[in-house]
Scaffold this motif. Structure first.
Motif, PDB file in Angstrom:
ATOM      1  N   ILE A 180      42.993  -0.047  -4.446  1.00 51.23           N
ATOM      2  CA  ILE A 180      41.827  -0.903  -4.208  1.00 51.23           C
ATOM      3  C   ILE A 180      42.132  -2.400  -4.349  1.00 51.23           C
ATOM      4  N   PHE A 181      43.255  -2.722  -4.998  1.00 53.62           N
ATOM      5  CA  PHE A 181      43.555  -4.140  -5.207  1.00 53.62           C
ATOM      6  C   PHE A 181      44.995  -4.269  -5.705  1.00 53.62           C
ATOM      7  N   ALA A 182      45.666  -5.335  -5.284  1.00 60.03           N
ATOM      8  CA  ALA A 182      47.005  -5.628  -5.810  1.00 60.03           C
ATOM      9  C   ALA A 182      47.134  -7.129  -6.048  1.00 60.03           C
ATOM     10  N   LEU A 183      47.780  -7.459  -7.150  1.00 56.77           N
ATOM     11  CA  LEU A 183      47.978  -8.862  -7.551  1.00 56.77           C
ATOM     12  C   LEU A 183      49.454  -9.088  -7.850  1.00 56.77           C
ATOM     13  N   GLU A 184      50.004 -10.174  -7.333  1.00 58.38           N
ATOM     14  CA  GLU A 184      51.408 -10.486  -7.631  1.00 58.38           C
ATOM     15  C   GLU A 184      51.531 -11.894  -8.197  1.00 58.38           C
ATOM     16  N   SER A 185      52.541 -12.057  -9.040  1.00 59.95           N
ATOM     17  CA  SER A 185      52.920 -13.391  -9.505  1.00 59.95           C
ATOM     18  C   SER A 185      54.359 -13.621  -9.071  1.00 59.95           C
ATOM     19  N   ASP A 186      54.544 -14.497  -8.079  1.00 58.36           N
ATOM     20  CA  ASP A 186      55.896 -14.783  -7.579  1.00 58.36           C
ATOM     21  C   ASP A 186      55.972 -16.209  -7.060  1.00 58.36           C
ATOM     22  N   ALA A 187      55.404 -17.129  -7.810  1.00 56.19           N
ATOM     23  CA  ALA A 187      55.475 -18.530  -7.380  1.00 56.19           C
ATOM     24  C   ALA A 187      55.863 -19.425  -8.556  1.00 56.19           C
ATOM     25  N   GLY A 188      56.531 -18.807  -9.558  1.00 55.10           N
ATOM     26  CA  GLY A 188      57.002 -19.583 -10.704  1.00 55.10           C
ATOM     27  C   GLY A 188      56.081 -19.470 -11.900  1.00 55.10           C
ATOM     28  N   GLY A 189      56.653 -19.719 -13.083  1.00 55.14           N
ATOM     29  CA  GLY A 189      55.893 -19.596 -14.331  1.00 55.14           C
ATOM     30  C   GLY A 189      55.235 -20.901 -14.729  1.00 55.14           C
ATOM     31  N   PHE A 190      54.594 -21.552 -13.778  1.00 55.06           N
ATOM     32  CA  PHE A 190      53.972 -22.859 -14.038  1.00 55.06           C
ATOM     33  C   PHE A 190      52.476 -22.722 -14.332  1.00 55.06           C
ATOM     34  N   THR A 191      51.879 -23.830 -14.723  1.00 53.81           N
ATOM     35  CA  THR A 191      50.448 -23.856 -15.039  1.00 53.81           C
ATOM     36  C   THR A 191      49.612 -23.231 -13.923  1.00 53.81           C
ATOM     37  N   PRO A 192      48.799 -22.226 -14.267  1.00 56.64           N
ATOM     38  CA  PRO A 192      47.965 -21.622 -13.226  1.00 56.64           C
ATOM     39  C   PRO A 192      46.950 -22.627 -12.700  1.00 56.64           C
ATOM     40  N   ARG A 193      46.742 -22.588 -11.388  1.00 53.37           N
ATOM     41  CA  ARG A 193      45.797 -23.501 -10.744  1.00 53.37           C
ATOM     42  C   ARG A 193      44.778 -22.724  -9.921  1.00 53.37           C
ATOM     43  N   SER A 194      45.286 -21.800  -9.120  1.00 51.73           N
ATOM     44  CA  SER A 194      44.370 -21.071  -8.251  1.00 51.73           C
ATOM     45  C   SER A 194      44.890 -19.671  -7.974  1.00 51.73           C
ATOM     46  N   ILE A 195      44.090 -18.933  -7.236  1.00 53.82           N
ATOM     47  CA  ILE A 195      44.476 -17.590  -6.814  1.00 53.82           C
ATOM     48  C   ILE A 195      44.216 -17.527  -5.327  1.00 53.82           C
ATOM     49  N   SER A 196      45.207 -17.025  -4.589  1.00 53.49           N
ATOM     50  CA  SER A 196      44.965 -16.837  -3.158  1.00 53.49           C
ATOM     51  C   SER A 196      44.671 -15.365  -2.923  1.00 53.49           C
ATOM     52  N   PHE A 197      43.835 -15.097  -1.957  1.00 54.58           N
ATOM     53  CA  PHE A 197      43.339 -13.739  -1.761  1.00 54.58           C
ATOM     54  C   PHE A 197      43.343 -13.367  -0.288  1.00 54.58           C
ATOM     55  N   GLY A 198      43.836 -12.181   0.002  1.00 55.97           N
ATOM     56  CA  GLY A 198      43.796 -11.655   1.362  1.00 55.97           C
ATOM     57  C   GLY A 198      42.977 -10.376   1.380  1.00 55.97           C
ATOM     58  N   GLY A 199      41.755 -10.477   1.857  1.00 51.63           N
ATOM     59  CA  GLY A 199      40.849  -9.333   1.935  1.00 51.63           C
ATOM     60  C   GLY A 199      39.644  -9.748   2.760  1.00 51.63           C
ATOM     61  N   SER A 200      38.562  -9.009   2.630  1.00 49.61           N
ATOM     62  CA  SER A 200      37.387  -9.337   3.444  1.00 49.61           C
ATOM     63  C   SER A 200      36.670 -10.575   2.892  1.00 49.61           C
ATOM     64  N   ALA A 201      35.834 -11.173   3.738  1.00 50.95           N
ATOM     65  CA  ALA A 201      35.063 -12.359   3.343  1.00 50.95           C
ATOM     66  C   ALA A 201      34.113 -12.011   2.189  1.00 50.95           C
ATOM     67  N   GLU A 202      33.605 -10.789   2.246  1.00 51.68           N
ATOM     68  CA  GLU A 202      32.675 -10.334   1.215  1.00 51.68           C
ATOM     69  C   GLU A 202      33.390 -10.225  -0.141  1.00 51.68           C
ATOM     70  N   GLN A 203      34.577  -9.644  -0.109  1.00 50.31           N
ATOM     71  CA  GLN A 203      35.367  -9.511  -1.344  1.00 50.31           C
ATOM     72  C   GLN A 203      35.753 -10.879  -1.892  1.00 50.31           C
ATOM     73  N   LEU A 204      36.142 -11.767  -0.984  1.00 50.99           N
ATOM     74  CA  LEU A 204      36.515 -13.121  -1.412  1.00 50.99           C
ATOM     75  C   LEU A 204      35.337 -13.792  -2.119  1.00 50.99           C
ATOM     76  N   LYS A 205      34.157 -13.597  -1.569  1.00 51.71           N
ATOM     77  CA  LYS A 205      32.965 -14.185  -2.144  1.00 51.71           C
ATOM     78  C   LYS A 205      32.713 -13.644  -3.557  1.00 51.71           C
ATOM     79  N   LYS A 206      32.946 -12.341  -3.702  1.00 53.58           N
ATOM     80  CA  LYS A 206      32.758 -11.721  -5.011  1.00 53.58           C
ATOM     81  C   LYS A 206      33.743 -12.311  -6.026  1.00 53.58           C
ATOM     82  N   LEU A 207      35.000 -12.431  -5.611  1.00 57.60           N
ATOM     83  CA  LEU A 207      36.021 -13.022  -6.495  1.00 57.60           C
ATOM     84  C   LEU A 207      35.660 -14.459  -6.858  1.00 57.60           C
ATOM     85  N   GLN A 208      35.193 -15.186  -5.862  1.00 57.02           N
ATOM     86  CA  GLN A 208      34.870 -16.602  -6.102  1.00 57.02           C
ATOM     87  C   GLN A 208      33.739 -16.762  -7.114  1.00 57.02           C
TER      88      GLN A 208
END
Ligand SMILES: [Zn+2]
Length: 438
Positions: free
Chosen positions: A328-356
């Motif tokens: 139902i969902f997968a999350l990866e961290s592969d852009a370095g161990g730096f200060t978190p700023r944002s999360i990018s998401f690839g899914g439906s517009a509805e799901q994105l809205k829920k995450l936001q």
């Protein structure tokens, strides 16, 4: 709950100590190397120690590329005034998946090209020579990942495009905007449709690239000599390392969180992607330490072979499909161990809205936005085959390409707090998806 996650990670976190072990006791972990085997063993141990209900290795065949020794590039040049000839050693690294010179010196003239357009204009002078691609990181991009994507074609298809015009080897300006001279390796892809010749290919440090460009433009380079022993051995067995917390209400609904365990050989794979691996393990540890009982099944995955084959990511998706698993969902961290700023998401517009809608819950810990985008490379196959919504932790981007695939991607260049905060946001997001679904 998220405050509890944060307190536990910031006060009792193990991610930094785990990273220390992975980088200093094991080191660079190229697919097929003895360090890969050690890292897999360590990963299984860490999963058990952090409280996984079960942990296992998922076998996959991996490419086994080896550097085979020290890569060399030397420029023979004169100063334009006297007849004296000088030799300068340039800092280079053979590109991953490249074929070397069979450890023999290859000497030829060098042709400077600043772009593929220039290669086309100079194609008649390329034959029998070494092509030097000096395409720069575009500094106008605020996000260096865009510069990386823009310049990436030179590392990826540069060798075959030059081989098409009968070049003997290529040297590629490192994919970095850094101020030091460390060369940055990374995979190249020979395209046999362009040329059947798999010519040697090396990355060069930025200061040496600038020097070489200046000397060529001043007509001072007499010849260049390159040497590399890079080659492939037969494919060998590697593994994804998987830990699991089994769901209490919907065990068939699977959430994946991961990073990749393999890394390039010159450094320690600290930011890329030791950070993502120890953050993944930390998400497991913190949920367990807080006594959290997930409703859904959460899988913690250290993927093998992201860097030069993606065989681990492909295998994970393949098996998920075969077993008809519901991811139902997968999350990866592969852009370095730096200060978190944002999360990018690839899914439906509805799901994105829920995450936001959850951003305000993550905001105190660093993530201030969730944007439309994609997940990491390793969970891409899951998205493509099963349409699983995917996400990636997007930390601050400005320093990543100072270290990426270079010898300075070492433990000392990872900040403990920044690493931990990444894990806090990952654990918080996994918790939210587990509790409320997508
Ligand atoms: Zn990576």
């Amino acid at each position: 709950m998220i405050k509890k996650i944060s307190d536990e990670v910031l006060m009792n976190g193990k991610a930094y100590d785990n990273l220390h072990y992975l980088t200093k006791q094991i080191g660079g972990r190229l697919s097929g190397s003895p360090q890969m085997v050690k890292a897999e063993k360590w990963g299984i141990g860490a999963m058990h120690e952090s409280g996984a209900d079960k942990a296992w290795l998922q076998e996959c065949m991996v490419p086994h590329w080896v550097r085979g020794g020290k890569d060399k590039a030397e420029a023979l040049y004169n100063d334009g005034v006297s007849a004296a000839r000088n030799l300068k050693t340039l800092d280079v690294l053979a590109l991953g998946n490249s074929e070397g010179t069979k450890n023999k010196d290859l000497t030829a003239k060098v042709i400077l090209v600043n772009s593929f357009d220039e290669l086309e204009r100079k194609k008649d002078s390329v034959k029998g020579n070494i092509v030097f691609y000096n395409y720069r990181f575009n500094q106008a991009y605020v996000n260096p990942f865009l510069a990386y994507r823009d310049a990436g074609a030179y590392r990826g298809s540069g060798p075959s495009r030059a081989a098409k015009y009968r070049a003997l080897a290529v040297i590629v300006r490192s994919l970095s905007g850094s101020t030091d001279n460390n060369p940055h390796t990374g995979a190249t892809r020979y395209d046999t449709a362009l040329s059947k010749n798999k010519i040697p290919a090396m990355a060069i440090g930025l200061r040496d690239a600038d020097w070489l460009s200046d000397q060529i433009q001043g007509n001072k380079i007499i010849s260049m000599t390159v040497k590399s022993n890079a080659h492939f051995l037969p494919d060998t067995i590697g593994h994804n390392v998987i830990g699991e917390l089994t769901g209490s209400e919907f065990p068939d609904e699977i959430i994946t969180v991961g990073g990749h365990l393999d890394s390039w050989d010159p450094g320690e794979g600290a930011h890329d992607d030791g950070a993502g691996c120890v953050q993944t393990i930390e998400v497991l540890r913190v949920l367990k330490a807080l006594g959290y009982k997930p409703k859904r099944t959460i899988r913690f995955v250290l993927f093998m072979n992201e860097e030069n084959g993606l065989r681990g990511g492909n295998k994970y998706a393949e098996e998920a499909k075969e077993k008809n698993e519901k991811h139902i969902f997968a999350l990866e961290s592969d852009a370095g161990g730096f200060t978190p700023r944002s999360i990018s998401f690839g899914g439906s517009a509805e799901q994105l809205k829920k995450l936001q809608g959850w951003v305000r819950l993550l905001y105190p810990y660093g993530v201030y936005e969730i944007v439309n985008g994609g997940g990491g490379a390793d969970i891409g196959p899951l998205n493509r085959t099963l349409k699983t919504p995917v996400a990636e932790l997007a930390p601050d981007t400005q320093r990543y390409f100072d270290y990426h695939h270079a010898r300075n991607d070492v433990f000392e260049n990872v900040n403990k707090r920044e690493l931990q905060l990444g894990a806090v946001n990952m654990a918080a997001l996994i918790y939210l998806v587990d509790k409320y679904g997508l």
